[in-house]
Design a protein around this motif. Structure first.
Motif, PDB file in Angstrom:
ATOM      1  N   PHE A 125      39.568  59.206 -23.396  1.00  0.00           N
ATOM      2  CA  PHE A 125      39.416  58.964 -21.960  1.00  0.00           C
ATOM      3  C   PHE A 125      39.557  57.473 -21.633  1.00  0.00           C
ATOM      4  O   PHE A 125      40.170  57.085 -20.635  1.00  0.00           O
ATOM      5  CB  PHE A 125      38.044  59.491 -21.529  1.00  0.00           C
ATOM      6  N   THR A 126      38.989  56.612 -22.497  1.00  0.00           N
ATOM      7  CA  THR A 126      39.009  55.166 -22.255  1.00  0.00           C
ATOM      8  C   THR A 126      40.131  54.451 -22.999  1.00  0.00           C
ATOM      9  O   THR A 126      40.253  53.221 -22.878  1.00  0.00           O
ATOM     10  CB  THR A 126      37.659  54.545 -22.690  1.00  0.00           C
ATOM     11  N   ASP A 127      40.935  55.194 -23.754  1.00  0.00           N
ATOM     12  CA  ASP A 127      42.047  54.621 -24.522  1.00  0.00           C
ATOM     13  C   ASP A 127      41.558  53.556 -25.505  1.00  0.00           C
ATOM     14  O   ASP A 127      42.177  52.504 -25.681  1.00  0.00           O
ATOM     15  CB  ASP A 127      43.106  54.030 -23.579  1.00  0.00           C
ATOM     16  N   LEU A 128      40.434  53.861 -26.176  1.00  0.00           N
ATOM     17  CA  LEU A 128      39.886  52.934 -27.173  1.00  0.00           C
ATOM     18  C   LEU A 128      40.012  53.469 -28.599  1.00  0.00           C
ATOM     19  O   LEU A 128      39.475  52.876 -29.531  1.00  0.00           O
ATOM     20  CB  LEU A 128      38.404  52.655 -26.869  1.00  0.00           C
ATOM     21  N   THR A 129      40.743  54.580 -28.782  1.00  0.00           N
ATOM     22  CA  THR A 129      40.844  55.208 -30.101  1.00  0.00           C
ATOM     23  C   THR A 129      41.368  54.234 -31.151  1.00  0.00           C
ATOM     24  O   THR A 129      40.925  54.238 -32.305  1.00  0.00           O
ATOM     25  CB  THR A 129      41.764  56.443 -30.033  1.00  0.00           C
TER      26      THR A 129
END
Length: 580
Positions: A125-129
């Motif tokens: 969701f936050t594109d922090l993967t």
């Protein structure tokens, strides 16, 4: 699905140190299905209200229910379904992204398969993967805010309280935050977003506009904006500078407020003002004044009684700086800074002449702050030169610093000293003593209205007063050049206008200013802008020139924010094409 509700009934909060209530007899019902904006100047009561709703402050009078629960007596049940992100969110900077998520999951009691599924969902969701192993302290400002939001969302709260999450975040990251929050609101979450950025308020379904603890407007932002129809204009003077035109306009009785917008000034007319006579009053031909579409910020300022006016007390006490306006005051030559193999600043060149405002813009993590710090002598370049007044800061930084004023991004004064003691300390650091020091302290106190707060410590003051004090301390030695690192981040539009009145006045006296900012309307005050991205200077020019570079058939007249985003995205596209 029934709506989640916040119900306030004559809610009031008083503090012993204040005569007026911080929140005064507030009665309203808020429901889910859209983002509600909490808007107002410094000291309006926004943070106090959010802290009461989160159960961190007890009301003095009245009642409140959050999803049917009393935040004071049912705090444990409420905290299980409420997410609260304060202005200084408690990320642990020496822990990685994943370690922060694990910590907050443990605090929320989220374990086993639910924990793993939650992490996967929030990271996507936050594109922090891709950044789970990176220390939180090494993240850009925008990524920190996204991680803070992810930690706040652990446990799937029904209510989300966000206290100025957009402060210090670049336009691209702020757009991402809004995309995420709108998605959450569409899924039924009740979201209250506090902000001092009025372009953010325009994205809300409804806004609560507060001032000095009082609710002075509630409803759709568009409805308030429409009350300004016919009262906002753009004026341009081909024969003079926009700064002088703004000053002339603010002295007119029919003008309620004004700001710089490119080569024009944007003016708000008072309700009884006659547009037909404005050109004559300004000494301009009628065709140089055009009606402009109103913005929510225009309505906000008007509702508060107008802007700060033409006061320029600081400029009155600053001496005229001698020298030619064509003289180069600040110069970057092939400026490069590497951390290992990573080039934070990569071969950057620019010049700033005397009496010019040069803005350094860029997304979080783009190299803007690294470049800025080298230009004011806080970082040593790996290669290239940072020159001030022709002096290389690598070899003559001590002499150059005597001519510089520097205001840091993060408030850097001494919180345990009083306002007067801070002024005395910094004037001593800059070599002022005896009668000269006393005179300068008196002048600064008068210019910034420090009299009532001289014996208070900065920690007890609203952000606007802290920023005024930081500016005053940076100017005690009357520098030729002023470096401002995000000087108005988080302050309200009234304080921002007052701040730029001071800056404009000093520039008219010949002071040279280099500024970084994430507030795009503030970038309009710059004479020229350098846009930094991926360590490179990808665009430069006047605000109007950058907007023209970004214009296309779809957006023929972009705002500064639209231009910023478009130029960065175009650079990315060009890089992808080259790679292909």
């Amino acid at each position: 699905m029934p709506a989640n509700l916040i119900v306030l009934d004559a809610l009031e909060k008083r503090f012993p140190s204040r005569d007026k209530p911080a929140v005064a007899s507030l009665t309203i019902t808020l429901q889910s299905g859209g983002v509600t904006g909490l808007v107002g100047p410094d000291g309006a009561g926004k943070t106090t209200l959010l802290r009461m709703l989160a159960g961190l402050l007890t009301p003095s009078r009245g009642a409140m229910r959050v999803v049917g629960l009393d935040p004071v007596t049912e705090d444990a049940r409420l905290h299980a379904i409420l997410g609260y992100m304060p202005q200084k969110f408690g990320l642990y900077e020496d822990l990685t992204v994943m370690e922060n998520l694990r910590l907050y999951a443990s605090l929320r009691g989220v374990t086993g398969d639910e924990r793993q599924q939650t992490f996967e969902r929030l990271l996507a969701f936050t594109d922090l993967t891709r950044f789970t192993a990176r220390l939180a302290g090494k993240l850009s400002g925008g990524m920190k805010q996204k991680l803070g939001l992810a930690c706040t969302l652990i446990g799937q709260p029904k209510v989300l309280l966000l206290d100025e999450p957009g402060v210090g975040v670049d336009p691209i990251s702020r757009r991402e935050l809004w995309r995420m929050v709108h998605e959450l609101a569409d899924d039924g979450m009740l979201i209250l977003w506090s902000t001092s950025y009025l372009d953010e308020a325009e994205q809300c379904r409804e806004v609560l506009l507060m001032n000095e603890g009082e609710l002075i407007y509630s409803g759709a932002p568009r409805a308030l904006t429409e009350t300004m129809a016919g009262r906002t204009v753009l004026a341009a003077d081909a024969s003079g500078t926009h700064r002088r035109l703004l000053q002339r306009a603010l002295r007119l009785p029919q003008i309620g407020d004004g700001v710089i917008q490119g080569k024009s000034v944007r003016l708000i007319l008072k309700k009884d003002a006659d547009l037909a006579t404005l050109g004559q009053a300004l000494g301009l031909p009628d065709d140089s004044i055009k009606e402009a579409a109103p913005r929510f910020e225009d309505a906000f300022i008007d509702l508060l009684g107008g802007g700060p006016g033409a006061k320029r007390a600081l400029a009155d006490i600053m001496p005229q700086v001698g020298g030619s306006r064509d003289e180069t005051m600040i110069e970057a030559r092939g400026l490069t800074k590497k951390f290992g193999n990573f080039a934070a600043t990569d071969n950057v060149d620019f010049k700033v002449t005397r009496g010019e405002i040069f803005g350094l813009l860029g997304p979080n993590g783009a190299g803007k702050s690294t470049t800025f710090k080298m230009m004011c002598g806080l970082l040593i370049p790996t290669s290239g030169q940072a020159l001030v007044l022709g002096m290389d800061l690598k070899t003559r930084s001590g002499k150059a610093r005597q001519r510089l004023g520097y205001m840091a991004q993060k408030f850097s004064l001494y919180g345990n000293l009083t306002v007067e003691q801070n002024l005395r300390f910094f004037s001593g650091v800059y070599g002022l003593h005896g009668k000269r020091r006393c005179r300068k302290i008196d002048e600064m106190s008068a210019a910034f209205d420090f009299g009532p707060i001289l014996h208070q410590t900065p920690d007890a003051l609203p952000l606007g007063f802290k920023q005024r004090l930081a500016l005053a301390c940076s100017l005690m030695h009357e520098p030729d050049i002023l470096f401002l690192d995000e000087p108005t981040s988080g302050v309200d539009p009234l304080t921002r206008r007052e701040f730029w009145q001071h800056i404009n006045g000093m520039v008219e006296k010949g002071v040279t200013v280099m500024v970084t900012t994430h507030f795009m309307d503030e970038a309009e005050y710059c004479d020229r802008i350098g846009l930094v991205y991926q360590g490179k200077l990808i665009a430069s020019g006047t605000p109007d020139e950058l907007k023209q570079q970004a214009a296309d058939q779809r957006t023929p007249n972009p705002t500064m924010e639209q231009a910023f985003i478009e130029l960065v995205q175009n650079f990315d596209k060009d890089g992808d094409n080259e790679a292909a």
